[in-house]
Design a protein around this motif. Structure first.
Motif, PDB file in Angstrom:
ATOM      1  N   UNK A  34       0.837  -1.206   0.000  1.00 33.51           N
ATOM      2  CA  UNK A  34       0.000   0.000   0.000  1.00 33.51           C
ATOM      3  C   UNK A  34       0.870   1.253   0.000  1.00 33.51           C
ATOM      4  N   UNK A  35       1.940   1.246   0.794  1.00 32.92           N
ATOM      5  CA  UNK A  35       2.835   2.399   0.811  1.00 32.92           C
ATOM      6  C   UNK A  35       3.554   2.536  -0.528  1.00 32.92           C
ATOM      7  N   UNK A  36       3.968   1.416  -1.098  1.00 35.08           N
ATOM      8  CA  UNK A  36       4.618   1.431  -2.414  1.00 35.08           C
ATOM      9  C   UNK A  36       3.662   2.040  -3.449  1.00 35.08           C
ATOM     10  N   UNK A  37       2.387   1.633  -3.395  1.00 36.33           N
ATOM     11  CA  UNK A  37       1.390   2.191  -4.318  1.00 36.33           C
ATOM     12  C   UNK A  37       1.244   3.697  -4.132  1.00 36.33           C
ATOM     13  N   UNK A  38       1.247   4.131  -2.890  1.00 34.09           N
ATOM     14  CA  UNK A  38       1.109   5.553  -2.595  1.00 34.09           C
ATOM     15  C   UNK A  38       2.302   6.345  -3.142  1.00 34.09           C
ATOM     16  N   UNK A  39       3.498   5.838  -2.910  1.00 41.32           N
ATOM     17  CA  UNK A  39       4.705   6.518  -3.400  1.00 41.32           C
ATOM     18  C   UNK A  39       4.720   6.539  -4.931  1.00 41.32           C
ATOM     19  N   UNK A  40       4.346   5.426  -5.551  1.00 44.90           N
ATOM     20  CA  UNK A  40       4.314   5.381  -7.012  1.00 44.90           C
ATOM     21  C   UNK A  40       3.247   6.317  -7.577  1.00 44.90           C
ATOM     22  N   UNK A  41       2.126   6.452  -6.884  1.00 41.61           N
ATOM     23  CA  UNK A  41       1.107   7.410  -7.300  1.00 41.61           C
ATOM     24  C   UNK A  41       1.660   8.831  -7.209  1.00 41.61           C
ATOM     25  N   UNK A  42       2.406   9.100  -6.143  1.00 43.76           N
ATOM     26  CA  UNK A  42       3.058  10.406  -6.013  1.00 43.76           C
ATOM     27  C   UNK A  42       3.981  10.660  -7.203  1.00 43.76           C
ATOM     28  N   UNK A  43       4.792   9.670  -7.555  1.00 47.12           N
ATOM     29  CA  UNK A  43       5.732   9.824  -8.675  1.00 47.12           C
ATOM     30  C   UNK A  43       4.970  10.128  -9.964  1.00 47.12           C
ATOM     31  N   UNK A  44       3.916   9.371 -10.228  1.00 44.15           N
ATOM     32  CA  UNK A  44       3.145   9.564 -11.459  1.00 44.15           C
ATOM     33  C   UNK A  44       2.485  10.937 -11.508  1.00 44.15           C
ATOM     34  N   UNK A  45       1.783  11.291 -10.453  1.00 43.27           N
ATOM     35  CA  UNK A  45       1.050  12.559 -10.479  1.00 43.27           C
ATOM     36  C   UNK A  45       1.992  13.756 -10.407  1.00 43.27           C
ATOM     37  N   UNK A  46       3.066  13.621  -9.656  1.00 40.17           N
ATOM     38  CA  UNK A  46       4.009  14.737  -9.555  1.00 40.17           C
ATOM     39  C   UNK A  46       4.745  14.944 -10.869  1.00 40.17           C
ATOM     40  N   UNK A  47       4.997  13.874 -11.605  1.00 43.88           N
ATOM     41  CA  UNK A  47       5.585  14.029 -12.934  1.00 43.88           C
ATOM     42  C   UNK A  47       4.708  14.884 -13.828  1.00 43.88           C
ATOM     43  N   UNK A  48       3.409  14.629 -13.792  1.00 44.82           N
ATOM     44  CA  UNK A  48       2.466  15.446 -14.575  1.00 44.82           C
ATOM     45  C   UNK A  48       2.426  16.878 -14.056  1.00 44.82           C
ATOM     46  N   UNK A  49       2.426  17.018 -12.724  1.00 49.27           N
ATOM     47  CA  UNK A  49       2.389  18.350 -12.128  1.00 49.27           C
ATOM     48  C   UNK A  49       3.644  19.153 -12.469  1.00 49.27           C
ATOM     49  N   UNK A  50       4.799  18.496 -12.517  1.00 48.89           N
ATOM     50  CA  UNK A  50       6.034  19.197 -12.876  1.00 48.89           C
ATOM     51  C   UNK A  50       5.997  19.660 -14.329  1.00 48.89           C
ATOM     52  N   UNK A  51       5.412  18.865 -15.200  1.00 45.39           N
ATOM     53  CA  UNK A  51       5.257  19.291 -16.595  1.00 45.39           C
ATOM     54  C   UNK A  51       4.372  20.525 -16.676  1.00 45.39           C
ATOM     55  N   UNK A  52       3.269  20.496 -15.938  1.00 45.08           N
ATOM     56  CA  UNK A  52       2.367  21.650 -15.910  1.00 45.08           C
ATOM     57  C   UNK A  52       3.056  22.868 -15.293  1.00 45.08           C
ATOM     58  N   UNK A  53       3.872  22.647 -14.267  1.00 41.04           N
ATOM     59  CA  UNK A  53       4.611  23.738 -13.637  1.00 41.04           C
ATOM     60  C   UNK A  53       5.587  24.365 -14.625  1.00 41.04           C
ATOM     61  N   UNK A  54       6.313  23.520 -15.345  1.00 36.07           N
ATOM     62  CA  UNK A  54       7.246  24.040 -16.339  1.00 36.07           C
ATOM     63  C   UNK A  54       6.528  24.886 -17.386  1.00 36.07           C
ATOM     64  N   UNK A  55       5.387  24.414 -17.849  1.00 36.14           N
ATOM     65  CA  UNK A  55       4.619  25.168 -18.843  1.00 36.14           C
ATOM     66  C   UNK A  55       4.115  26.486 -18.257  1.00 36.14           C
ATOM     67  N   UNK A  56       3.674  26.461 -17.008  1.00 31.35           N
ATOM     68  CA  UNK A  56       3.194  27.687 -16.365  1.00 31.35           C
ATOM     69  C   UNK A  56       4.321  28.706 -16.196  1.00 31.35           C
ATOM     70  N   UNK A  57       5.493  28.234 -15.784  1.00 28.46           N
ATOM     71  CA  UNK A  57       6.626  29.155 -15.613  1.00 28.46           C
ATOM     72  C   UNK A  57       7.041  29.749 -16.950  1.00 28.46           C
ATOM     73  N   UNK A  58       7.149  28.908 -17.967  1.00 27.82           N
ATOM     74  CA  UNK A  58       7.578  29.389 -19.281  1.00 27.82           C
ATOM     75  C   UNK A  58       6.523  30.261 -19.947  1.00 27.82           C
ATOM     76  N   UNK A  59       5.246  30.002 -19.645  1.00 26.67           N
ATOM     77  CA  UNK A  59       4.167  30.771 -20.248  1.00 26.67           C
ATOM     78  C   UNK A  59       3.804  32.031 -19.488  1.00 26.67           C
ATOM     79  N   UNK A  60       4.491  32.290 -18.389  1.00 29.18           N
ATOM     80  CA  UNK A  60       4.226  33.499 -17.620  1.00 29.18           C
ATOM     81  C   UNK A  60       2.965  33.424 -16.763  1.00 29.18           C
TER      82      UNK A  60
END
Length: 134
Positions: free
Chosen positions: A49-75
Motif C-alpha cells: 500500500x505504501x509502495x502504491x502511494x509513493x508510485x502514485x506520487x511519482x506519477x502525479x508529480x511528474x504530470x504536475x512538474x510538466x504543468x509547472x514548467x509550462x506555467x513558468x515558461x508561459x508566464x
C-alpha cells in the motif's frame, strides 16, 4: 485545479495520505519513505500500500512538474504558484524533504529570473521524483 495525488480520483490514496499526515503530526519521528518502506509498519499499512502511494506520487508529480514548467515558461504566475504549493504539500506529507528543498530552489530561481539555473533545478527535481519509484 492541478491534478495531483490528492485529486487523482483514488479514495484509497487519499485515505492513506490522511493516515500518513495524521501519524506524522502526532509523532516526533518522521516516516522513512526514501526508497525503503519502513514507514508502512509505523502507520499500520502494508508495504504494498505504501509502495502504491509513493508510485502514485511519482506519477502525479511528474504530470504536475510538466504543468509547472509550462506555467513558468508561459508566464502564468498564478498557476505556477498554485502548482508549487500543491507539489510541496504532497512531498511534505510523504516526508520527501529533498524534493521540498529542491522545489524551494526552483522557485527562487524562477522568481529571480535565473533561467539557466531554473532549468537545472527543474531537471534535478524531475530526477529526484523519478528516483522515488519503488
Amino acid at each position: 485545479m492541478p491534478r495531483s495525488i490528492l485529486y487523482a480520483g483514488q479514495p484509497r490514496a487519499c485515505l492513506l495520505l490522511f493516515a500518513v499526515s495524521w501519524i506524522r503530526l502526532g509523532s516526533e519521528e518522521t516516516m522513512e519513505t526514501d526508497n525503503n518502506l519502513n514507514g508502512a509498519e509505523e502507520i499500520g499499512i502494508s508495504e504494498n500500500a505504501l509502495r502504491d502511494l509513493v508510485n502514485l506520487f511519482v506519477d502525479t508529480t511528474g504530470h504536475d512538474l510538466s504543468a509547472l514548467g509550462a506555467a513558468m515558461e508561459g508566464g502564468n504566475r498564478t498557476g505556477a504558484r498554485s502548482l508549487f504549493h500543491h507539489i510541496r504539500g504532497a512531498a511534505e506529507v510523504l516526508c520527501f524533504d529533498d524534493i521540498v528543498s529542491e522545489l524551494a530552489v526552483l522557485r527562487k530561481h524562477w522568481e529571480s529570473g535565473e533561467e539557466e539555473k531554473r532549468k537545472e533545478s527543474m531537471n534535478r527535481l524531475e530526477s529526484m521524483v523519478k528516483e522515488k519509484r519503488n
